[in-house]
Motif scaffolding. Structure first.
Motif, PDB file in Angstrom:
ATOM      1  N   GLN A   1      24.463 -34.223 -25.385  1.00  0.00           N
ATOM      2  CA  GLN A   1      24.779 -35.038 -24.790  1.00  0.00           C
ATOM      3  C   GLN A   1      24.124 -35.335 -23.728  1.00  0.00           C
ATOM      4  OE1 GLN A   1      28.944 -34.141 -25.953  1.00  0.00           O
ATOM      5  NE2 GLN A   1      29.063 -36.430 -26.047  1.00  0.00           N
ATOM      6  N   CYS A   2      22.888 -35.255 -23.378  1.00  0.00           N
ATOM      7  CA  CYS A   2      22.118 -35.146 -22.370  1.00  0.00           C
ATOM      8  C   CYS A   2      21.798 -36.574 -21.348  1.00  0.00           C
ATOM      9  CB  CYS A   2      20.850 -34.363 -22.630  1.00  0.00           C
ATOM     10  SG  CYS A   2      19.674 -35.313 -23.387  1.00  0.00           S
ATOM     11  N   HIS A   3      21.861 -37.876 -22.042  1.00  0.00           N
ATOM     12  CA  HIS A   3      21.793 -38.963 -21.668  1.00  0.00           C
ATOM     13  C   HIS A   3      20.462 -38.918 -21.182  1.00  0.00           C
ATOM     14  CE1 HIS A   3      22.590 -43.029 -20.374  1.00  0.00           C
ATOM     15  NE2 HIS A   3      22.624 -42.860 -18.982  1.00  0.00           N
ATOM     16  N   ILE A   4      20.145 -39.319 -19.800  1.00  0.00           N
ATOM     17  CA  ILE A   4      18.578 -39.631 -19.666  1.00  0.00           C
ATOM     18  C   ILE A   4      17.995 -38.315 -19.084  1.00  0.00           C
ATOM     19  CG2 ILE A   4      18.748 -42.029 -19.310  1.00  0.00           C
ATOM     20  CD1 ILE A   4      18.915 -41.597 -16.352  1.00  0.00           C
ATOM     21  N   GLY A   5      18.417 -37.315 -19.234  1.00  0.00           N
ATOM     22  CA  GLY A   5      17.735 -35.852 -19.236  1.00  0.00           C
ATOM     23  C   GLY A   5      17.688 -35.245 -18.036  1.00  0.00           C
ATOM     24  N   GLN A   6      18.297 -36.039 -16.610  1.00  0.00           N
ATOM     25  CA  GLN A   6      18.199 -35.435 -15.209  1.00  0.00           C
ATOM     26  C   GLN A   6      18.784 -34.080 -15.350  1.00  0.00           C
ATOM     27  OE1 GLN A   6      19.789 -38.078 -12.422  1.00  0.00           O
ATOM     28  NE2 GLN A   6      17.913 -39.444 -12.370  1.00  0.00           N
ATOM     29  N   ASP A   7      20.062 -33.905 -15.697  1.00  0.00           N
ATOM     30  CA  ASP A   7      20.562 -32.630 -15.497  1.00  0.00           C
ATOM     31  C   ASP A   7      19.740 -31.448 -16.450  1.00  0.00           C
ATOM     32  OD1 ASP A   7      22.472 -33.980 -14.279  1.00  0.00           O
ATOM     33  OD2 ASP A   7      24.310 -32.901 -15.422  1.00  0.00           O
ATOM     34  N   THR A   8      19.368 -31.944 -17.591  1.00  0.00           N
ATOM     35  CA  THR A   8      18.352 -31.027 -18.524  1.00  0.00           C
ATOM     36  C   THR A   8      17.208 -30.508 -17.682  1.00  0.00           C
ATOM     37  OG1 THR A   8      18.996 -32.540 -20.329  1.00  0.00           O
ATOM     38  CG2 THR A   8      17.647 -30.833 -20.738  1.00  0.00           C
ATOM     39  N   LEU A   9      16.552 -31.444 -17.119  1.00  0.00           N
ATOM     40  CA  LEU A   9      15.485 -31.148 -16.329  1.00  0.00           C
ATOM     41  C   LEU A   9      15.625 -30.587 -15.099  1.00  0.00           C
ATOM     42  CD1 LEU A   9      13.387 -34.317 -16.979  1.00  0.00           C
ATOM     43  CD2 LEU A   9      12.766 -32.326 -17.947  1.00  0.00           C
ATOM     44  N   SER A  10      16.818 -30.552 -14.451  1.00  0.00           N
ATOM     45  CA  SER A  10      17.316 -29.877 -13.343  1.00  0.00           C
ATOM     46  C   SER A  10      17.277 -28.517 -13.399  1.00  0.00           C
ATOM     47  CB  SER A  10      18.637 -30.390 -12.662  1.00  0.00           C
ATOM     48  OG  SER A  10      18.515 -31.711 -12.486  1.00  0.00           O
ATOM     49  N   TRP A  11      17.747 -28.059 -14.588  1.00  0.00           N
ATOM     50  CA  TRP A  11      17.814 -26.462 -14.887  1.00  0.00           C
ATOM     51  C   TRP A  11      16.410 -26.129 -15.268  1.00  0.00           C
ATOM     52  CZ3 TRP A  11      21.915 -24.376 -13.771  1.00  0.00           C
ATOM     53  CH2 TRP A  11      23.329 -25.014 -13.666  1.00  0.00           C
ATOM     54  N   ALA A  12      15.565 -26.733 -15.730  1.00  0.00           N
ATOM     55  CA  ALA A  12      14.094 -26.347 -15.897  1.00  0.00           C
ATOM     56  C   ALA A  12      13.644 -26.191 -14.599  1.00  0.00           C
ATOM     57  CB  ALA A  12      13.444 -27.477 -16.473  1.00  0.00           C
ATOM     58  N   HIS A  13      13.900 -27.159 -13.702  1.00  0.00           N
ATOM     59  CA  HIS A  13      13.262 -26.859 -12.341  1.00  0.00           C
ATOM     60  C   HIS A  13      13.932 -25.701 -11.647  1.00  0.00           C
ATOM     61  CE1 HIS A  13      12.039 -28.390  -8.034  1.00  0.00           C
ATOM     62  NE2 HIS A  13      13.408 -28.017  -7.847  1.00  0.00           N
ATOM     63  N   ARG A  14      15.158 -25.300 -11.998  1.00  0.00           N
ATOM     64  CA  ARG A  14      15.819 -24.122 -11.331  1.00  0.00           C
ATOM     65  C   ARG A  14      15.366 -22.865 -12.008  1.00  0.00           C
ATOM     66  NH1 ARG A  14      20.703 -24.198  -8.511  1.00  0.00           N
ATOM     67  NH2 ARG A  14      20.989 -26.628  -7.646  1.00  0.00           N
ATOM     68  N   GLY A  15      14.494 -22.739 -13.114  1.00  0.00           N
ATOM     69  CA  GLY A  15      13.881 -21.656 -13.588  1.00  0.00           C
ATOM     70  C   GLY A  15      14.074 -21.376 -14.941  1.00  0.00           C
ATOM     71  N   ALA A  16      14.762 -22.318 -15.909  1.00  0.00           N
ATOM     72  CA  ALA A  16      15.162 -22.057 -17.214  1.00  0.00           C
ATOM     73  C   ALA A  16      13.531 -22.144 -17.839  1.00  0.00           C
ATOM     74  CB  ALA A  16      16.055 -23.021 -17.788  1.00  0.00           C
ATOM     75  N   ALA A  17      13.568 -21.408 -18.802  1.00  0.00           N
ATOM     76  CA  ALA A  17      12.076 -21.255 -19.403  1.00  0.00           C
ATOM     77  C   ALA A  17      12.025 -22.006 -20.493  1.00  0.00           C
ATOM     78  CB  ALA A  17      12.045 -19.677 -20.135  1.00  0.00           C
ATOM     79  N   ARG A  18      13.077 -22.579 -21.155  1.00  0.00           N
ATOM     80  CA  ARG A  18      13.286 -23.445 -22.090  1.00  0.00           C
ATOM     81  C   ARG A  18      14.366 -24.434 -22.207  1.00  0.00           C
ATOM     82  NH1 ARG A  18      10.996 -26.577 -24.805  1.00  0.00           N
ATOM     83  NH2 ARG A  18      10.016 -26.496 -26.906  1.00  0.00           N
ATOM     84  N   VAL A  19      14.293 -25.551 -21.950  1.00  0.00           N
ATOM     85  CA  VAL A  19      15.425 -26.652 -22.047  1.00  0.00           C
ATOM     86  C   VAL A  19      15.244 -27.498 -23.194  1.00  0.00           C
ATOM     87  CG1 VAL A  19      15.933 -26.083 -19.579  1.00  0.00           C
ATOM     88  CG2 VAL A  19      14.442 -28.185 -20.390  1.00  0.00           C
TER      89      VAL A  19
END
Length: 283
Positions: free
Chosen positions: A63-81
């Motif tokens: 339930q990611c909506h427009i993706g800001q939180d998802t991409l924040s985790w990528a910015h924090r180093g997640a290899a794959r979101v």
């Protein structure tokens, strides 16, 4: 586990409502897309501390909506979101935002699917891993779902052995307190009935002119959420209750210097949000 009731058109009504509000949210100060393009991180401090370092990990955001939180985790180093939402306009916006901040499809994938169909959607996508180190669900997600056991089973099935589900949510106690002062119990904590509302506007702009206003929500007790996750095979690591929230849910709340809303200092505190972590044991 309690059975919730509600109108048969709940999913279609909620999808139409969310689809219409995507452009309003994209243009809002609340989501501040320009600020996100600059800073690329909207994760709350308590979430960052509780989830921990995600460097090199895979993360699924339900339930990611427009993706800001998802991409924040990528910015924090997640290899794959991977972000998943049932609103196609929201997913299109998330994909565009990923491109704008330079996070390519090799690191971020967005899927359009109902959360109850998340396992099938992930399995059908060549770009999405079958299981994740972290399955993340952010604030304001569970109220749109009538069957919390089915949600827990779906989410748990996507947690890799040794991985965990992390949930941050508004506390169900906030659904029973009176709207102005939050000083008395005004509604039934154990209600099984859907809450149907047709108010125009949205939480980013209450005066926004909107057409698709019918929305259907449910409340889930803390016990139901925890019990559903346990029944799905996850082991609870912690359950934290927080005395702050993200918006002025009640008229008596005041915003502090840290940006969170709390009851006045001379009032007894009650939980306004909660967070939990539940792991899938290794074989």
């Amino acid at each position: 586990m309690r059975t919730h009731t509600g109108p048969e058109d709940w999913r279609a009504a909620n999808r139409a409502m969310w689809d219409e509000r995507v452009p309003i949210h994209l243009a809002s100060d609340y989501y501040d897309q320009d600020g996100f393009r600059r800073d690329r991180d909207v994760i709350r401090d308590f979430e960052a501390a509780e989830v921990g370092d995600v460097t090199g990990k895979s993360l699924l955001h339900l339930q990611c909506h427009i993706g800001q939180d998802t991409l924040s985790w990528a910015h924090r180093g997640a290899a794959r979101v991977v972000g998943l939402d049932f609103s196609e306009p929201a997913i299109e916006a998330a994909r565009e935002l990923a491109a704008e901040v330079g996070i390519g499809p090799d690191r971020a994938t967005f899927l359009t699917a109902d959360v109850y169909d998340a396992a099938q959607a992930v399995a059908a996508s060549a770009a999405a891993p079958p299981a994740y180190d972290v399955v993340y669900t952010g604030l304001g997600a569970l109220c749109w779902l009538p069957d919390i056991r089915r949600w827990a089973e779906t989410a748990a099935s996507l947690v890799a052995p040794g991985g965990f589900l992390y949930l941050a949510e508004f506390h169900p106690l906030t659904d029973v307190l009176d709207d102005e002062s939050a000083s008395r119990v005004a509604y039934d904590y154990f209600s099984r009935d859907a809450w149907v509302d047709e108010s125009p506007g949205t939480y980013t702009d209450f005066s926004a002119p909107t057409v698709h206003n019918r929305r259907v929500e449910w409340q889930h007790t803390l016990g139901d959420v925890v019990s559903a996750l346990a029944a799905a095979g996850l082991r609870l690591e912690f359950l934290h209750e927080h005395d702050m929230t993200m918006f002025q849910r009640f008229g008596s709340l005041a915003r502090g210097d840290d940006g969170y809303f709390r009851l006045p200092a001379d009032r007894p505190r009650v939980p306004l949000m909660y967070s939990l972590k539940a792991t899938r044991p290794r074989p």
